[in-house]
Design a protein around this motif. Structure first.
Motif, PDB file in Angstrom:
ATOM      1  N   ASP A 105       0.846  -1.196   0.000  1.00 55.61           N
ATOM      2  CA  ASP A 105       0.000   0.000   0.000  1.00 55.61           C
ATOM      3  C   ASP A 105       0.884   1.250   0.000  1.00 55.61           C
ATOM      4  OD1 ASP A 105      -2.294   1.483  -0.067  1.00 55.61           O
ATOM      5  OD2 ASP A 105      -2.914   1.064   1.987  1.00 55.61           O
ATOM      6  N   THR A 106       0.653   2.179   0.908  1.00 51.62           N
ATOM      7  CA  THR A 106       1.425   3.422   0.977  1.00 51.62           C
ATOM      8  C   THR A 106       2.654   3.235   1.855  1.00 51.62           C
ATOM      9  OG1 THR A 106      -0.563   4.764   0.672  1.00 51.62           O
ATOM     10  CG2 THR A 106       1.361   5.860   1.624  1.00 51.62           C
ATOM     11  N   VAL A 107       3.790   3.707   1.357  1.00 49.31           N
ATOM     12  CA  VAL A 107       5.043   3.633   2.111  1.00 49.31           C
ATOM     13  C   VAL A 107       5.672   5.019   2.158  1.00 49.31           C
ATOM     14  CG1 VAL A 107       7.339   2.607   2.264  1.00 49.31           C
ATOM     15  CG2 VAL A 107       5.436   1.253   1.377  1.00 49.31           C
ATOM     16  N   GLY A 108       6.023   5.447   3.352  1.00 47.54           N
ATOM     17  CA  GLY A 108       6.790   6.677   3.505  1.00 47.54           C
ATOM     18  C   GLY A 108       8.267   6.369   3.326  1.00 47.54           C
ATOM     19  N   VAL A 109       8.874   6.968   2.343  1.00 51.44           N
ATOM     20  CA  VAL A 109      10.303   6.767   2.056  1.00 51.44           C
ATOM     21  C   VAL A 109      11.018   8.035   2.487  1.00 51.44           C
ATOM     22  CG1 VAL A 109      12.014   6.392   0.233  1.00 51.44           C
ATOM     23  CG2 VAL A 109       9.803   5.208   0.146  1.00 51.44           C
ATOM     24  N   ILE A 110      11.782   7.940   3.577  1.00 46.33           N
ATOM     25  CA  ILE A 110      12.321   9.168   4.155  1.00 46.33           C
ATOM     26  C   ILE A 110      13.849   9.185   4.157  1.00 46.33           C
ATOM     27  CG2 ILE A 110      10.263   9.301   5.602  1.00 46.33           C
ATOM     28  CD1 ILE A 110      12.005   8.798   8.024  1.00 46.33           C
ATOM     29  N   PHE A 111      14.357  10.388   3.965  1.00 47.27           N
ATOM     30  CA  PHE A 111      15.786  10.718   4.057  1.00 47.27           C
ATOM     31  C   PHE A 111      16.690   9.931   3.099  1.00 47.27           C
ATOM     32  CE2 PHE A 111      14.969  11.806   8.820  1.00 47.27           C
ATOM     33  CZ  PHE A 111      14.304  12.965   8.448  1.00 47.27           C
ATOM     34  N   PRO A 112      16.275   9.712   1.849  1.00 47.35           N
ATOM     35  CA  PRO A 112      17.206   9.082   0.910  1.00 47.35           C
ATOM     36  C   PRO A 112      18.284  10.073   0.494  1.00 47.35           C
ATOM     37  CG  PRO A 112      15.290   9.832  -0.286  1.00 47.35           C
ATOM     38  CD  PRO A 112      15.003  10.096   1.176  1.00 47.35           C
ATOM     39  N   ILE A 113      19.442   9.581   0.089  1.00 47.30           N
ATOM     40  CA  ILE A 113      20.435  10.476  -0.486  1.00 47.30           C
ATOM     41  C   ILE A 113      20.056  10.761  -1.938  1.00 47.30           C
ATOM     42  CG2 ILE A 113      22.246   9.709   1.082  1.00 47.30           C
ATOM     43  CD1 ILE A 113      23.487   8.168  -1.260  1.00 47.30           C
ATOM     44  N   LYS A 150       7.892   0.153  -7.200  1.00 47.05           N
ATOM     45  CA  LYS A 150       7.180  -0.965  -7.817  1.00 47.05           C
ATOM     46  C   LYS A 150       6.535  -1.870  -6.774  1.00 47.05           C
ATOM     47  CE  LYS A 150       8.437  -3.042 -11.542  1.00 47.05           C
ATOM     48  NZ  LYS A 150       9.141  -3.835 -12.580  1.00 47.05           N
ATOM     49  N   GLY A 151       6.990  -1.769  -5.514  1.00 49.38           N
ATOM     50  CA  GLY A 151       6.434  -2.605  -4.458  1.00 49.38           C
ATOM     51  C   GLY A 151       5.385  -1.915  -3.619  1.00 49.38           C
ATOM     52  N   ALA A 152       4.926  -0.737  -4.060  1.00 48.00           N
ATOM     53  CA  ALA A 152       3.947   0.019  -3.272  1.00 48.00           C
ATOM     54  C   ALA A 152       2.914   0.662  -4.190  1.00 48.00           C
ATOM     55  CB  ALA A 152       4.651   1.099  -2.457  1.00 48.00           C
ATOM     56  N   LYS A 153       1.747   0.959  -3.625  1.00 46.37           N
ATOM     57  CA  LYS A 153       0.706   1.669  -4.368  1.00 46.37           C
ATOM     58  C   LYS A 153       1.027   3.159  -4.424  1.00 46.37           C
ATOM     59  CE  LYS A 153      -4.253   2.693  -4.346  1.00 46.37           C
ATOM     60  NZ  LYS A 153      -5.554   2.487  -3.634  1.00 46.37           N
ATOM     61  N   TYR A 159      13.411  14.478 -10.632  1.00 42.40           N
ATOM     62  CA  TYR A 159      13.939  13.188 -11.058  1.00 42.40           C
ATOM     63  C   TYR A 159      13.330  12.040 -10.262  1.00 42.40           C
ATOM     64  CZ  TYR A 159      17.458   9.559 -11.992  1.00 42.40           C
ATOM     65  OH  TYR A 159      18.095   8.400 -12.341  1.00 42.40           O
ATOM     66  N   TYR A 160      13.316  12.165  -8.945  1.00 45.87           N
ATOM     67  CA  TYR A 160      12.748  11.099  -8.117  1.00 45.87           C
ATOM     68  C   TYR A 160      11.240  10.994  -8.305  1.00 45.87           C
ATOM     69  CZ  TYR A 160      17.076  10.115  -5.489  1.00 45.87           C
ATOM     70  OH  TYR A 160      18.337   9.719  -5.118  1.00 45.87           O
ATOM     71  N   GLU A 161      10.571  12.126  -8.460  1.00 45.62           N
ATOM     72  CA  GLU A 161       9.130  12.094  -8.699  1.00 45.62           C
ATOM     73  C   GLU A 161       8.828  11.336  -9.987  1.00 45.62           C
ATOM     74  OE1 GLU A 161       5.465  15.282  -8.600  1.00 45.62           O
ATOM     75  OE2 GLU A 161       7.289  15.877  -9.668  1.00 45.62           O
ATOM     76  N   GLY A 162       9.606  11.614 -11.026  1.00 53.65           N
ATOM     77  CA  GLY A 162       9.397  10.941 -12.296  1.00 53.65           C
ATOM     78  C   GLY A 162       9.653   9.450 -12.229  1.00 53.65           C
ATOM     79  N   LEU A 163      10.706   9.047 -11.507  1.00 51.25           N
ATOM     80  CA  LEU A 163      11.009   7.623 -11.354  1.00 51.25           C
ATOM     81  C   LEU A 163       9.854   6.875 -10.698  1.00 51.25           C
ATOM     82  CD1 LEU A 163      14.732   7.411 -10.142  1.00 51.25           C
ATOM     83  CD2 LEU A 163      13.818   6.774 -12.367  1.00 51.25           C
ATOM     84  N   ILE A 164       9.304   7.463  -9.652  1.00 48.99           N
ATOM     85  CA  ILE A 164       8.217   6.809  -8.923  1.00 48.99           C
ATOM     86  C   ILE A 164       6.996   6.644  -9.824  1.00 48.99           C
ATOM     87  CG2 ILE A 164       6.614   7.063  -6.991  1.00 48.99           C
ATOM     88  CD1 ILE A 164       8.953   8.542  -5.517  1.00 48.99           C
ATOM     89  N   LYS A 165       6.659   7.697 -10.552  1.00 48.33           N
ATOM     90  CA  LYS A 165       5.504   7.623 -11.449  1.00 48.33           C
ATOM     91  C   LYS A 165       5.709   6.596 -12.553  1.00 48.33           C
ATOM     92  CE  LYS A 165       3.794  12.357 -10.783  1.00 48.33           C
ATOM     93  NZ  LYS A 165       3.588  13.687 -11.435  1.00 48.33           N
ATOM     94  N   GLU A 166       6.927   6.543 -13.098  1.00 44.85           N
ATOM     95  CA  GLU A 166       7.236   5.583 -14.156  1.00 44.85           C
ATOM     96  C   GLU A 166       7.033   4.143 -13.693  1.00 44.85           C
ATOM     97  OE1 GLU A 166      11.186   6.315 -15.449  1.00 44.85           O
ATOM     98  OE2 GLU A 166      10.734   8.327 -16.213  1.00 44.85           O
ATOM     99  N   CYS A 167       7.195   3.916 -12.398  1.00 41.49           N
ATOM    100  CA  CYS A 167       7.060   2.565 -11.850  1.00 41.49           C
ATOM    101  C   CYS A 167       5.627   2.251 -11.434  1.00 41.49           C
ATOM    102  CB  CYS A 167       8.019   2.389 -10.677  1.00 41.49           C
ATOM    103  SG  CYS A 167       9.758   2.414 -11.178  1.00 41.49           S
ATOM    104  N   GLY A 168       4.714   3.167 -11.723  1.00 46.75           N
ATOM    105  CA  GLY A 168       3.301   2.886 -11.522  1.00 46.75           C
ATOM    106  C   GLY A 168       2.735   3.259 -10.170  1.00 46.75           C
ATOM    107  N   ALA A 169       3.520   3.962  -9.345  1.00 48.37           N
ATOM    108  CA  ALA A 169       3.034   4.346  -8.015  1.00 48.37           C
ATOM    109  C   ALA A 169       2.619   5.811  -7.995  1.00 48.37           C
ATOM    110  CB  ALA A 169       4.120   4.105  -6.962  1.00 48.37           C
TER     111      ALA A 169
END
Length: 399
Positions: A81-89, A104-107, A166-176
């Motif tokens: 479902d929903t995952v908070g992904v915090i503090f990535p480099i 890809k592993g989350a909605k 860049y990160y926003e686009g990656l997430i959308k490309e993976c269907g989330a």
């Protein structure tokens, strides 16, 4: 007469390492070939150091995982479902492929970025810009829209990448689905989701502690993703995805595992071939900071995942200029040299608190030597995944 050359760090060339290669033999053969080189050869000595980059150790182990492997593990552990992904480099090499797998592993991904910079110094905005806009990074939570309103587009000075886009686009490309916020208090994510993946490298224990105390439902760190094989993938039981690098567009190379048997085997084989006992270590990122980009070059979980026993501890050194300016300020020439040599020969086994040691570097030997190795081998096309160091443990008295 005292030896005139001190520490020497040499890059040693080696073949391109492939899955299944006998890396012990390759390292030993490469070092001995370099030692016997007609133009640049050297004598193998006791307490020389052989260091091998973690990248080739992981490659020989075939310690790789795909985006789909990451996705399967994230989905199994967070429920999809929903995952908070915090503090990535902010890194195309270090985190982008991991983020694709996580998405890809989350909605939905709620991506929370620290600001003004990530953990290792990649900036989204400058401190001067924060001051100008009256933003308090310790308290203020910014939505993506508010960040854009205040600061506009900010491209990385070295890569030219706007990492928010860049990160926003990656997430959308993976269907989330994706929502982006900027904050520095990890508990801010709990206003969006109580399932959290802490992606910080060195501060994750505190991040996870605060989240759990604040009532988060599930909190994991990157070290807990791919800490076991998924569908036959590589893994690292201690570090998981920490220390991983981009291998291809859909695959990461993980931090190597089981490195202690490797370093001990190299030490034993060199001893058998030369009669000399060298020290051996596996090294990753050095622990140093770039003064221009302000980036702390330490994206691996540790500098050295394994080393022989002789590399345990810290330097125990005195400061020559302190002795020359204080204890022996009235001496010159040969008399001064002899006095300092005598002082060094009789120095305490533990100089902590001794004024004569002020200004020396009380860090772990493996962190210091690993930084030297990282700078020697570089990260490009030098072709020297092995570094051979001589004289590191010498001092002013060495003959």
């Amino acid at each position: 007469m005292s030896r005139m050359v001190g520490t020497v760090s040499r890059g040693v060339r080696a073949p391109i390492i492939r899955d299944g290669d006998n890396l012990v033999d390759i390292v030993v053969d490469s070092v001995l070939a370099a030692a016997n080189d007609k133009e640049d050869g050297f004598e193998v000595r006791n307490r020389d150091v052989i260091a091998v980059t973690e990248a080739v150790v992981a490659r020989a182990q075939n310690n790789y995982a795909t985006v789909d492997d990451i996705a399967a593990d994230v989905k199994a552990k967070f429920g999809g479902d929903t995952v908070g992904v915090i503090f990535p480099i902010l890194s195309r090499n270090r985190f982008a492929i991991c983020l694709r797998g996580i998405a890809k592993g989350a909605k939905k991904i709620v991506l929370m970025l620290s600001y003004p910079s990530d953990e290792v110094g990649n900036h989204l905005v400058s401190l001067d810009q924060l001051d100008e806009k009256g933003v308090d990074p310790y308290k203020d939570v910014l939505t993506k829209d508010k960040y854009r309103e205040l600061f506009g587009e900010n491209k990385h000075p070295f890569t030219g990448v706007d990492y928010v886009s860049y990160y926003e686009g990656l997430i959308k490309e993976c269907g989330a689905e994706v929502e982006i916020i900027l904050a520095n208090d990890p508990r801010a994510i709990l206003n969006y989701t109580d399932n959290v993946l802490a992606c910080d490298i060195h501060t994750a224990p505190r991040t996870k502690r605060l989240l759990k105390a604040a009532g988060a439902k599930k909190v994991l760190g990157l070290d807990e993703i791919l800490n076991a094989p998924v569908n036959g993938s590589g893994y690292n039981e201690q570090y998981g995805l920490l220390g991983s690098n981009k291998a291809t567009e859909d695959k990461v190379k993980l931090f190597p595992r089981d490195c202690e048997p490797f370093v001990n085997a190299v030490q034993e084989k060199i001893l058998a071939a030369t009669g000399k006992c060298v020290e051996v270590m596996v090294y990753g990122d050095g622990a140093f900071k770039d003064p221009v980009g302000m980036i702390w070059e330490f994206a691996d979980p540790v500098v050295s995942p394994a080393h022989t026993k002789g590399l345990i501890g810290q330097p125990n050194e005195v400061k020559l200029k302190y002795l020359a300016d204080n204890d022996f300020k009235d001496l010159d020439g040969a008399e001064l040299k002899a006095a300092i040599e005598e002082y060094i020969r009789n120095k305490d086994a533990d100089l902590v608190g001794n004024m004569a040691s002020q200004g020396t570097t009380p860090r772990r030997l493996t962190d210091l030597i690993g930084s030297l190795c990282d700078l020697t081998s570089g990260s490009g096309d030098k072709g020297t995944p092995i570094v051979y160091i001589q004289g590191y443990f010498d001092n002013y008295t060495a003959e």
